[in-house]
Design a protein around this motif. Sequence first.
Motif, PDB file in Angstrom:
ATOM      1  N   ILE A 115      39.787  38.062  41.358  1.00  0.00           N
ATOM      2  CA  ILE A 115      41.041  37.988  40.612  1.00  0.00           C
ATOM      3  C   ILE A 115      41.016  36.821  39.631  1.00  0.00           C
ATOM      4  O   ILE A 115      41.448  36.959  38.475  1.00  0.00           O
ATOM      5  N   VAL A 116      40.485  35.667  40.046  1.00  0.00           N
ATOM      6  CA  VAL A 116      40.415  34.503  39.153  1.00  0.00           C
ATOM      7  C   VAL A 116      39.565  34.825  37.932  1.00  0.00           C
ATOM      8  O   VAL A 116      39.948  34.539  36.795  1.00  0.00           O
ATOM      9  N   PHE A 117      38.408  35.455  38.125  1.00  0.00           N
ATOM     10  CA  PHE A 117      37.562  35.781  36.987  1.00  0.00           C
ATOM     11  C   PHE A 117      38.156  36.876  36.114  1.00  0.00           C
ATOM     12  O   PHE A 117      37.968  36.869  34.901  1.00  0.00           O
ATOM     13  N   MET A 118      38.863  37.811  36.688  1.00  0.00           N
ATOM     14  CA  MET A 118      39.509  38.851  35.880  1.00  0.00           C
ATOM     15  C   MET A 118      40.596  38.262  34.995  1.00  0.00           C
ATOM     16  O   MET A 118      40.796  38.711  33.864  1.00  0.00           O
ATOM     17  N   VAL A 119      41.293  37.258  35.483  1.00  0.00           N
ATOM     18  CA  VAL A 119      42.338  36.624  34.686  1.00  0.00           C
ATOM     19  C   VAL A 119      41.728  35.665  33.668  1.00  0.00           C
ATOM     20  O   VAL A 119      42.185  35.579  32.529  1.00  0.00           O
ATOM     21  N   ALA A 120      40.665  34.945  34.043  1.00  0.00           N
ATOM     22  CA  ALA A 120      40.100  33.913  33.177  1.00  0.00           C
ATOM     23  C   ALA A 120      39.209  34.485  32.069  1.00  0.00           C
ATOM     24  O   ALA A 120      39.088  33.873  31.013  1.00  0.00           O
ATOM     25  N   ALA A 121      38.590  35.633  32.266  1.00  0.00           N
ATOM     26  CA  ALA A 121      37.650  36.173  31.286  1.00  0.00           C
ATOM     27  C   ALA A 121      38.282  36.413  29.910  1.00  0.00           C
ATOM     28  O   ALA A 121      37.688  36.027  28.903  1.00  0.00           O
ATOM     29  N   PRO A 122      39.454  37.032  29.805  1.00  0.00           N
ATOM     30  CA  PRO A 122      40.030  37.205  28.466  1.00  0.00           C
ATOM     31  C   PRO A 122      40.413  35.881  27.800  1.00  0.00           C
ATOM     32  O   PRO A 122      40.444  35.793  26.577  1.00  0.00           O
ATOM     33  N   LEU A 123      40.679  34.856  28.579  1.00  0.00           N
ATOM     34  CA  LEU A 123      41.063  33.567  28.016  1.00  0.00           C
ATOM     35  C   LEU A 123      39.872  32.810  27.453  1.00  0.00           C
ATOM     36  O   LEU A 123      40.044  31.875  26.674  1.00  0.00           O
ATOM     37  N   MET A 124      38.649  33.193  27.863  1.00  0.00           N
ATOM     38  CA  MET A 124      37.457  32.496  27.405  1.00  0.00           C
ATOM     39  C   MET A 124      36.952  33.004  26.059  1.00  0.00           C
ATOM     40  O   MET A 124      36.016  32.443  25.516  1.00  0.00           O
TER      41      MET A 124
END
Length: 141
Positions: A35-44
Amino acid sequence: MGAKISHGSTNQIGGGPVSEINVTPLVDVMLVLLIVFMVAAPLMAQGVKVDLPTSHAKPLIEEKPPIAVSLDSQGTLFVDKSEVSKETLITTLIKETDGDKERRINIRGDKTLAYGKVIEAMGEINDAGFSKIALISDPPK
């Protein structure tokens, strides 16, 4: 005369050690990381929001990541995410590329921007000695 020998693993209450592995905490941690990576990926995703034109050209493959020069719909210049003025564009590019004039420069121009502004920026970059300049477009849908 008999002796009772225990083989170490029993599932009785008060018996010996249990040899089963509890994977529930592992699954919980993995789901949280997912879940953390799914949320953080578009922000990167780097860059400035630019509405790019479409093209059928194939993408280029480089060993060093290219430097992105973006022009938004108002003609404001950005090197990667940092806003720069027309006067500091070349010094910023030299600093970002560590003086490597062979590094690829990608120009991302908003499709509503006048074509002359994009060509003007491209000319300044080329005059500074950078020869690998590419115009970026979105692939067709």
